[in-house]
Design an enzyme around this catalytic site. Sequence first.
Site, PDB file in Angstrom:
ATOM      1  N   HIS A   1       0.853  -1.192   0.000  1.00 21.85           N
ATOM      2  CA  HIS A   1       0.000   0.000   0.000  1.00 21.85           C
ATOM      3  C   HIS A   1       0.888   1.240   0.000  1.00 21.85           C
ATOM      4  O   HIS A   1       1.941   1.260   0.633  1.00 21.85           O
ATOM      5  CB  HIS A   1      -0.904   0.001   1.235  1.00 21.85           C
ATOM      6  CG  HIS A   1      -1.884  -1.125   1.232  1.00 21.85           C
ATOM      7  ND1 HIS A   1      -3.042  -1.076   0.504  1.00 21.85           N
ATOM      8  CD2 HIS A   1      -1.870  -2.328   1.848  1.00 21.85           C
ATOM      9  CE1 HIS A   1      -3.707  -2.208   0.677  1.00 21.85           C
ATOM     10  NE2 HIS A   1      -3.008  -2.991   1.484  1.00 21.85           N
TER      11      HIS A   1
ATOM     12  N   CYS B   1      -1.941   5.747  -4.586  1.00 21.25           N
ATOM     13  CA  CYS B   1      -2.760   4.546  -4.754  1.00 21.25           C
ATOM     14  C   CYS B   1      -3.713   4.713  -5.940  1.00 21.25           C
ATOM     15  O   CYS B   1      -3.869   3.805  -6.749  1.00 21.25           O
ATOM     16  CB  CYS B   1      -3.542   4.253  -3.482  1.00 21.25           C
ATOM     17  SG  CYS B   1      -4.613   2.814  -3.611  1.00 21.25           S
TER      18      CYS B   1
END
Length: 108
Positions: free
Chosen positions: A22, A34
Amino acid sequence: MIRVSFNFNSDHQITAFQMKGHADAGPYGQDIVCAAVSALSISTINALERVAKAPAAVNSDDNNGGFLKVTDISLAHDAQVIMQTFFNGMCDITESYPQNIEVKMFEN
């Protein structure tokens, strides 16, 4: 951190890629790294299938997120143009956000 690895053959063609992790560049729903990586990767898979007519094997963890593996990528010209564009886009994101994404290359 998102870690992206690209597999290249001896002719410098991309045969597979994997992404995991992430970005942690912002709160959920506001993480621009992201969002960029997700949009680029989904667009790439869609382009392989819809534009190049060269679907690849896709494995993702939709429940936990943070994992995408694409293998059996076609060596056809159109598919490789799409993959090189994806590779360049990921490298561009990495240059702007090196603390959030890392790109590695491996030769088969």
